[in-house]
Design an enzyme around this catalytic site. Structure first.
Site, PDB file in Angstrom:
ATOM      1  N   GLY A  44      69.746  20.195 -24.502  1.00  0.00           N
ATOM      2  CA  GLY A  44      68.508  20.923 -24.268  1.00  0.00           C
ATOM      3  C   GLY A  44      67.976  20.869 -22.854  1.00  0.00           C
ATOM      4  O   GLY A  44      67.149  21.700 -22.476  1.00  0.00           O
ATOM      5  N   ASP A  45      68.417  19.905 -22.061  1.00  0.00           N
ATOM      6  CA  ASP A  45      67.994  19.807 -20.654  1.00  0.00           C
ATOM      7  C   ASP A  45      69.151  19.226 -19.842  1.00  0.00           C
ATOM      8  O   ASP A  45      69.002  18.262 -19.101  1.00  0.00           O
ATOM      9  CB  ASP A  45      66.746  18.934 -20.521  1.00  0.00           C
ATOM     10  CG  ASP A  45      66.106  19.028 -19.140  1.00  0.00           C
ATOM     11  OD1 ASP A  45      66.341  20.022 -18.422  1.00  0.00           O
ATOM     12  OD2 ASP A  45      65.372  18.088 -18.758  1.00  0.00           O
ATOM     13  N   LEU A  46      70.306  19.846 -19.988  1.00  0.00           N
ATOM     14  CA  LEU A  46      71.544  19.265 -19.476  1.00  0.00           C
ATOM     15  C   LEU A  46      71.818  19.731 -18.045  1.00  0.00           C
ATOM     16  O   LEU A  46      72.541  20.688 -17.811  1.00  0.00           O
ATOM     17  CB  LEU A  46      72.716  19.627 -20.390  1.00  0.00           C
ATOM     18  CG  LEU A  46      74.011  18.856 -20.142  1.00  0.00           C
ATOM     19  CD1 LEU A  46      73.803  17.360 -20.355  1.00  0.00           C
ATOM     20  CD2 LEU A  46      75.116  19.373 -21.052  1.00  0.00           C
TER      21      LEU A  46
END
Length: 267
Positions: A176-178
């Site tokens: 999700g926030d890679l």
């Protein structure tokens, strides 16, 4: 706040605090390294939803992808194992780690609860329609928070997503926030994927995010697996979400990134 965070983490671990050091980053939460009198070390992180982050890290670890162990958690503090972070991982190692994460499938798109990046809500209500999920939860949700001209272009993208995104891609477990800053490595292997904002969605979302501020190298794709047909055309649409979050959190310096992605999306 750092001192209070360190003391609370030490108390949760049942030890006496000996040393503390603020760690870099911390745009949205405070993060400190603590050492206890008995020699144990840990990372303490503040935040509005430590228990949810702990559950997300457990989900990542459960996939077989690397994640820091949760040593303790309460409503205000998350205490994590300290992991090696000595440089960028080999691209192939990152590819294998992300592939393990994405191999986990959900029944629908979304997550069992909403989340947030600071003041930016991440709406995760379940959906069976991926284009509708991306339109409503990742693009149209910015109405009232970005300039009107940008919002009108986002609305045009959202209205056409049924023609641009697959209706039912496999609901992979996403970080999700890679981006690179959320990948810890010992210089070869990935030691941990950190600071997650997990949900189930199209695996391309994480791959697009990895390419937002740089690329992991050709070995990544070889280890991860070949791209799906049309992935390059969808990348700008998936990059819009993190770009819009950056615009809202950090200001007008990111407007150019958003406008560039809208142009790449032909809007």
């Amino acid at each position: 706040m750092s001192a209070a965070l360190a003391r609370r983490a030490a108390a949760l671990l049942g030890g006496d605090l000996a040393q503390t050091r603020t760690l870099p980053g911390g745009d949205l939460s405070e993060c400190v390294l603590i050492r206890l009198a008995d020699g144990r070390e840990a990372v303490a992180k503040s935040g509005p939803a430590p228990r949810m982050e702990a559950a997300m890290l457990a989900a990542i670890a459960g996939s077989g992808a690397p994640a820091p162990a949760v040593l303790a958690v309460d409503d205000t503090v998350l205490v994590l194992e300290r992991l090696s972070d000595a440089g960028a991982p080999a691209p192939a190692e990152l590819g294998r780690a992300v592939a393990r994460l994405h191999a986990v499938s959900g029944a629908r798109y979304g997550w069992h609860a909403d989340y947030a990046f600071g003041p930016v809500t991440i709406a995760n209500a379940w959906s069976d329609d991926w284009p509708a999920f991306w339109a409503e939860r990742r693009l149209l949700c910015h109405a009232g928070h970005v300039p009107g001209a940008l919002m009108r272009r986002l609305e045009a993208v959202a209205a056409d997503l049924k023609n641009r995104l697959p209706a039912r891609p496999r609901p992979a477990l996403l970080h999700g926030d890679l981006w690179g800053g959320n990948v810890l490595s010992d210089g070869v292997r990935v030691t941990g994927l950190i600071d997650p904002a997990c949900y189930h969605g199209h695996a391309e979302v994480d791959c697009a995010m990895l390419a937002l501020f740089g690329r992991p190298g050709p070995g990544f794709r070889e280890a991860y697996g070949p791209p799906e047909p049309g992935e390059a055309e969808r990348a700008a649409i998936y990059k819009l979400w993190p770009a819009l979050v950056h615009l809202r959190l950090f200001g007008a310096g990111y407007r150019g990134m958003v406008e560039g992605l809208l142009e790449a999306a032909w809007v």
